[in-house]
Design an enzyme around this catalytic site. Structure first.
Site, short mmCIF file in Angstrom:
data_model
loop_
_atom_site.label_atom_id
_atom_site.label_comp_id
_atom_site.label_asym_id
_atom_site.label_seq_id
_atom_site.Cartn_x
_atom_site.Cartn_y
_atom_site.Cartn_z
N ASN A 42 40.44 0.63 -16.35
CA ASN A 42 41.12 -1.20 -16.16
C ASN A 42 39.22 -2.07 -16.28
O ASN A 42 38.82 -1.61 -15.88
CB ASN A 42 41.16 -1.23 -14.69
N TRP A 43 39.00 -2.23 -18.01
CA TRP A 43 37.90 -2.81 -18.27
C TRP A 43 37.37 -4.24 -17.58
O TRP A 43 36.37 -4.80 -17.10
CB TRP A 43 37.41 -2.54 -19.17
N LYS A 44 38.12 -4.58 -16.53
CA LYS A 44 38.28 -6.16 -16.20
C LYS A 44 37.90 -7.38 -16.82
O LYS A 44 37.46 -6.75 -18.27
CB LYS A 44 38.09 -6.25 -14.47
N HIS B 24 47.80 -7.02 -10.47
CA HIS B 24 46.41 -6.20 -10.31
C HIS B 24 46.17 -7.34 -8.64
O HIS B 24 46.28 -8.27 -8.82
CB HIS B 24 45.47 -6.04 -11.16
N GLU C 105 43.41 -8.59 -7.94
CA GLU C 105 42.73 -9.68 -8.18
C GLU C 105 43.67 -10.32 -8.81
O GLU C 105 43.38 -11.89 -8.34
CB GLU C 105 41.54 -8.88 -9.09
N GLU D 73 47.26 0.67 -5.36
CA GLU D 73 45.90 -0.02 -5.40
C GLU D 73 45.26 -0.34 -3.64
O GLU D 73 45.55 -1.62 -3.61
CB GLU D 73 45.48 -0.49 -6.74
N GLY E 289 36.08 -1.28 -5.56
CA GLY E 289 35.26 -2.06 -5.65
C GLY E 289 34.59 -1.67 -5.18
O GLY E 289 33.46 -2.34 -4.87
N SER F 293 37.69 3.01 -6.51
CA SER F 293 36.68 3.95 -6.39
C SER F 293 37.57 5.52 -6.62
O SER F 293 36.43 5.93 -5.69
CB SER F 293 35.86 3.75 -5.45
N GLY G 233 38.52 1.27 -13.02
CA GLY G 233 37.78 0.11 -12.57
C GLY G 233 36.81 0.66 -13.31
O GLY G 233 36.40 0.96 -14.11
N GLY G 234 35.44 0.52 -12.23
CA GLY G 234 34.07 0.91 -12.06
C GLY G 234 33.81 2.35 -12.98
O GLY G 234 32.93 1.99 -13.98
P1 PGA Z 1 37.38 0.49 -8.91
O1 PGA Z 1 38.96 -0.65 -9.35
O2 PGA Z 1 37.62 1.52 -9.46
O3 PGA Z 1 36.10 -0.20 -9.60
O4 PGA Z 1 37.78 0.87 -7.42
C1 PGA Z 1 40.30 0.14 -9.29
C2 PGA Z 1 40.77 -1.06 -9.98
O5 PGA Z 1 40.51 -2.18 -9.90
O6 PGA Z 1 41.47 -0.77 -11.11
#
Ligand code: PGA
Length: 253
Positions: free
Chosen positions: A9-11, A96, A98, A168, A174, A214, A235-236
């Protein structure tokens, strides 16, 4: 035996040049692991079609990070499931954390997004997860069951069998604070059990449940070796080609 799905997930990260070079490196990487079912990449909207056109690796699929709950019409700034499907997209994230926290994605709205995705032939990767408060006050299982109930359990057996789940925990996203393998396994087993009790054990057994929060090259092997963890939504660590491909190559060992 379920195979592993590794999703990135590149956000809202990377300019177009950076996105193309990251995607090209992944496209050219050796992804031929026996345990790997597919790699899903969720870039920002403007990059979807160009990246899809660059792709010549069958294992990789490109998906959207969000879709509109509406079919079409006067919804400025929104992108419909049908539009995405018409350019060849086959997957979308739905719910998601967010978007739940920052963009007003309610249970009801997410139910409609799931419906729009399935009507257009997109596979929803439905995200669920509890906050730190909900983890600490012990309501986390109820919270997850409620998220699934409100947005997914109206679906027929046939439709629900297309959905991929991403568990998640919000407190792990994050933050560098991963759920322990035991915590992830407990929740994945719980989620599978909820699906099995409603849709039958056969469907429950086939359901892919990814872990997100994470997840990185240092912890993915242990997480993915857990019985009910069928991959990760990353994500990251998905923005760093070496780390992301290491997560995939670790599937060998
Ligand atoms: P993260 O994000 O790996 O940076 O914690 C995961 C996500 O939001 O899907």
């Amino acid at each position: 035996m379920r195979k592993i799905i590794v999703a990135g997930n590149w956000k809202m990260n990377l300019n177009f040049e950076e996105a193309k070079s990251l995607f090209m490196a992944l496209n050219q990487a050796d992804l031929s692991q026996n345990r790997l079912e597919k790699v899903l990449i969720f870039p920002p909207y403007p990059y979807l079609k160009p990246l899809l056109d660059m792709k010549d690796n069958e294992v990789i699929q490109v998906g959207a990070q969000n879709i509109s709950s509406q079919e079409k019409g006067a919804f400025t700034g929104e992108v419909s499931a049908n539009m995405l499907s018409s350019i060849g997209i086959k997957y979308t994230l739905v719910g998601h954390s967010e978007r739940r926290a920052l963009s007003g994605d309610t249970h009801e709205l997410l139910k409609e997004k799931v419906n729009r995705a399935l009507e257009s032939g997109l596979i929803p990767v439905f995200c669920c997860g509890e906050t730190l408060d909900q983890r600490e006050n012990g309501s986390f299982k109820q919270v997850i069951e409620n998220q699934l109930q409100e947005s997914l359990f109206h679906l027929s057996n046939d439709d629900v069998s297309k959905v991929i789940i991403a568990y998640e925990p919000v407190w792990a996203i994050g933050t560098g604070k991963t759920a322990s393998t035991a915590q992830a396994e407990e929740m994945h087993e719980f989620i599978r059990g909820v699906f099995s009790s409603i849709y039958g054990a056969e469907l429950g057994e086939k359901l892919h449940i990814l872990y997100g929060g994470s997840c990185n090259a240092a912890n993915s092997s242990e997480l993915f070796s857990s019985e009910n963890v069928d991959g990760g939504l990353i994500g990251g660590a998905s923005l760093k080609i070496d780390e992301f491909t290491e997560i995939i190559s670790n599937l060998n060992g």
